[in-house]
Scaffold this motif. Structure first.
Motif, PDB file in Angstrom:
ATOM      1  N   PHE A 150      -2.095  58.365  -9.128  1.00 40.37           N
ATOM      2  CA  PHE A 150      -1.136  58.163 -10.203  1.00 40.37           C
ATOM      3  C   PHE A 150      -1.758  57.411 -11.373  1.00 40.37           C
ATOM      4  CE2 PHE A 150       1.386  58.941  -6.500  1.00 40.37           C
ATOM      5  CZ  PHE A 150       2.495  59.638  -6.955  1.00 40.37           C
ATOM      6  N   GLY A 151      -1.972  58.142 -12.467  1.00 40.30           N
ATOM      7  CA  GLY A 151      -2.520  57.503 -13.648  1.00 40.30           C
ATOM      8  C   GLY A 151      -1.608  56.433 -14.215  1.00 40.30           C
ATOM      9  N   ARG A 152      -0.299  56.642 -14.140  1.00 41.66           N
ATOM     10  CA  ARG A 152       0.627  55.680 -14.747  1.00 41.66           C
ATOM     11  C   ARG A 152       0.601  54.335 -14.025  1.00 41.66           C
ATOM     12  NH1 ARG A 152       5.102  55.865 -11.359  1.00 41.66           N
ATOM     13  NH2 ARG A 152       5.343  57.823 -10.184  1.00 41.66           N
ATOM     14  N   LEU A 153       0.357  54.338 -12.711  1.00 35.58           N
ATOM     15  CA  LEU A 153       0.306  53.063 -11.981  1.00 35.58           C
ATOM     16  C   LEU A 153      -0.927  52.265 -12.374  1.00 35.58           C
ATOM     17  CD1 LEU A 153       1.467  54.070  -8.386  1.00 35.58           C
ATOM     18  CD2 LEU A 153       2.811  53.033 -10.216  1.00 35.58           C
TER      19      LEU A 153
ATOM     20  N   PRO B 252       1.134  64.307  -7.778  1.00 36.44           N
ATOM     21  CA  PRO B 252       0.229  64.748  -8.850  1.00 36.44           C
ATOM     22  C   PRO B 252      -1.182  64.987  -8.330  1.00 36.44           C
ATOM     23  CG  PRO B 252       0.477  62.379  -8.946  1.00 36.44           C
ATOM     24  CD  PRO B 252       1.349  62.851  -7.807  1.00 36.44           C
ATOM     25  N   TRP B 253      -1.289  65.852  -7.345  1.00 36.96           N
ATOM     26  CA  TRP B 253      -2.562  66.043  -6.645  1.00 36.96           C
ATOM     27  C   TRP B 253      -3.351  67.167  -7.304  1.00 36.96           C
ATOM     28  CZ3 TRP B 253      -4.156  62.720  -2.964  1.00 36.96           C
ATOM     29  CH2 TRP B 253      -5.305  63.034  -2.244  1.00 36.96           C
TER      30      TRP B 253
ATOM     31  N   ALA C  88      -9.433  58.925  -7.682  1.00 35.94           N
ATOM     32  CA  ALA C  88      -9.608  57.498  -7.965  1.00 35.94           C
ATOM     33  C   ALA C  88     -10.616  57.286  -9.089  1.00 35.94           C
ATOM     34  CB  ALA C  88     -10.047  56.770  -6.699  1.00 35.94           C
ATOM     35  N   ARG C  89     -11.674  58.082  -9.122  1.00 35.54           N
ATOM     36  CA  ARG C  89     -12.661  57.963 -10.213  1.00 35.54           C
ATOM     37  C   ARG C  89     -12.027  58.244 -11.573  1.00 35.54           C
ATOM     38  NH1 ARG C  89     -17.637  61.613  -9.690  1.00 35.54           N
ATOM     39  NH2 ARG C  89     -18.084  60.600 -11.684  1.00 35.54           N
ATOM     40  N   ILE C  90     -11.116  59.200 -11.620  1.00 39.34           N
ATOM     41  CA  ILE C  90     -10.439  59.506 -12.878  1.00 39.34           C
ATOM     42  C   ILE C  90      -9.673  58.290 -13.378  1.00 39.34           C
ATOM     43  CG2 ILE C  90      -8.634  60.927 -13.942  1.00 39.34           C
ATOM     44  CD1 ILE C  90      -9.510  63.209 -12.141  1.00 39.34           C
TER      45      ILE C  90
ATOM     46  N   CYS D 286      -8.711  54.227 -17.620  1.00 35.86           N
ATOM     47  CA  CYS D 286      -8.400  52.833 -17.953  1.00 35.86           C
ATOM     48  C   CYS D 286      -9.591  52.061 -18.498  1.00 35.86           C
ATOM     49  CB  CYS D 286      -7.851  52.121 -16.713  1.00 35.86           C
ATOM     50  SG  CYS D 286      -6.298  52.834 -16.115  1.00 35.86           S
ATOM     51  N   GLY D 287     -10.801  52.612 -18.392  1.00 32.48           N
ATOM     52  CA  GLY D 287     -11.976  51.938 -18.927  1.00 32.48           C
ATOM     53  C   GLY D 287     -12.349  50.671 -18.194  1.00 32.48           C
TER      54      GLY D 287
END
Length: 468
Positions: A348-351, A86-87, A385-387, A392-393
């Motif tokens: 990976f946002g889900r991780l 997911p790059w 990584a910043r995203i 996640c706040g």
């Protein structure tokens, strides 16, 4: 052609890989880079195939209405599985804008879906120059969908707040990460081990003098199987104990696992790992990287086809660990659950979401992007990584061997940063109280429901008319 034209410049940094000892021959570098580019391009090819098949069955305006959902489905496909990559998805483009806070509502994929809706609406507006009632109706419908989607993102991005357990720390936590800038050529040479130990020792002491309570070291900062290397294990413990700081460090790890039904035999499982050393030097917890880089860290699909493990393209053959979860950092002012994303896992946002949903209140991303020099790769990696922090706040502490190392707050604002190729440390005080985001609470469900409703409504709204 579009997929290759998009992926090749985006991922050109793969051709700059320094193979060191990880790839048997330099000739494999361009082969693997080209394969990765073609793999990403294949998703666009699949999108084109599906669009072509639908175009033979649907009217143009009905097809246009379905394209945002189809594009998002292909990005979701690209983000899952052993070959997931997911790059820099569509939603990544908003990081450098005032709208980056919208990641907190539905994540990178959700913001990408809203972008594709906006794109479809612009096409519909162009069509409105023709006096076709169906096209005008589609433009209105897409305009309403775009307005609703962005409004929901804006409302959903507001902090929700969380209830902390008893004994949880709420006071700011002083953290630092060490960018040792150790040469790839020196890192794994036993004769040059001081090229690692000296900068980490000196910079950790400097961070402790500055008040740091948690110091983060990069991926494989300890270049040995630390459980079995008494010298380096004692050194790490001494650095933590003498400075009275907790250390989160990356290192290779290994464990012997007994074979079921054969008590006299066991197997060795190796991990790309990270561990948390307490102030007194005790290794309190470890984490083995869950999502390994295909072909770089493991040969994919070995569980289905064990023979694939016999193919050697230089992969490290790590064992995947369980999904990342919180490790408890105990401080004088309370406990702070901290999680770790190792290298590629930061995409990976889900991780990240899963770890924060299970109680983590600080994201730590450790990596070694030195393989790719001064290319776009490390910069893209840091942006992804910043995203994760905004989604996640929670604060992010990112430590890279050669850069880019940075610390952000829970809104993704950079508090301190060290660019590529510099030795030093970054330090900041972060809040261990999560903002609480809709993305952490519900994941992608709001996005899936919205797209499902939109697809159903557009099929009903644009029924009839045939193909023209």
């Amino acid at each position: 052609m579009f997929g290759v034209g998009h992926a090749a410049p985006l991922m050109s940094w793969l051709f700059f890989l320094d193979p060191a000892k990880s790839i048997p021959t330099r000739a494999l570098v361009p082969v693997q880079a080209a394969a990765a580019i073609l793999f990403v391009a294949a998703h666009f090819w699949l999108y084109g195939l599906l669009v072509g098949a639908l175009r033979r069955r649907l009217s143009p305006w009905r097809l246009l209405a379905l394209l945002p959902a189809l594009w998002t489905a292909l990005e979701l496909l690209r983000s899952n599985g052993e070959l997931a990559f997911p790059w820099c998805l569509v939603g990544t483009a908003w990081l450098g804008t005032p709208l980056r806070s919208l990641y907190a509502a539905a994540g990178e994929l959700g913001l990408g879906a809203a972008t594709t809706l906006l794109a479809a609406w612009l096409v519909a507006l162009a069509w409105c120059r023709q006096a076709d009632l169906a096209r005008r109706r589609l433009a209105v419908a897409l305009g309403v969908a775009v307005a609703v989607a962005w409004l929901l993102l804006a409302v959903g991005s507001r902090p929700l707040g969380v209830e902390l357990p008893a004994g949880a720390r709420t006071a700011p936590l002083a953290v630092a990460c060490i960018q040792a800038d150790v040469s790839q050529a020196d890192k794994w040479e036993q004769a040059r081990i001081d090229s690692t130990r000296i900068p980490y020792t000196n910079l950790t002491a400097r961070a402790a003098r500055g008040g740091a309570e948690l110091v983060v070291w990069a991926e494989t900062a300890i270049p040995a199987y630390v459980r079995y290397d008494r010298e380096l294990l004692d050194w790490t413990r001494t650095v933590a104990r003498s400075n009275q700081v907790a250390i989160r460090a990356g290192f290779p790890d290994a464990r012997r696992i007994a074979e079921p039904g054969e008590p006299t035999r066991d197997r060795l499982e190796k991990y790309n790992a990270a561990g948390l050393f307490s102030r007194d030097g005790t290794l309190t917890d470890t984490y083995g990287k869950h999502h390994l880089v295909p072909l770089g860290e493991a040969m994919p699909f070995q569980r289905l086809l064990p023979l694939l493990g016999k193919i050697d393209v230089g992969q490290a053959e790590w064992t995947p660990g369980p999904p990342p979860g919180p490790m408890v950092l105990r401080t004088f002012q309370g406990e702070v659950p901290v999680t770790c994303l190792i290298c590629f896992e930061g995409a990976f946002g889900r991780l990240a979401r899963g770890a924060v949903a299970r109680g983590a209140r600080v994201l730590v991303n450790i990596t070694n992007d030195g393989w790719f020099g001064y290319s776009a790769g490390p910069r893209q990696h840091a942006a992804l990584a910043r995203i994760r922090a905004i989604e996640c706040g929670v604060p992010l502490v990112r430590c890279a061997n050669n850069g880019i190392s940075l610390i952000t707050d829970g809104r993704g604002r950079v508090l301190d940063l060290l660019p590529l190729g510099e030795r030093g440390l970054v330090a900041a005080a972060i809040s261990p109280v999560p903002l609480g985001t809709l993305y952490v609470r519900w994941g992608l469900w709001p996005l899936l429901v919205f797209l499902g409703v939109w697809v159903a409504l557009s099929l009903v709204l644009l029924r009839g008319g045939g193909r023209r």
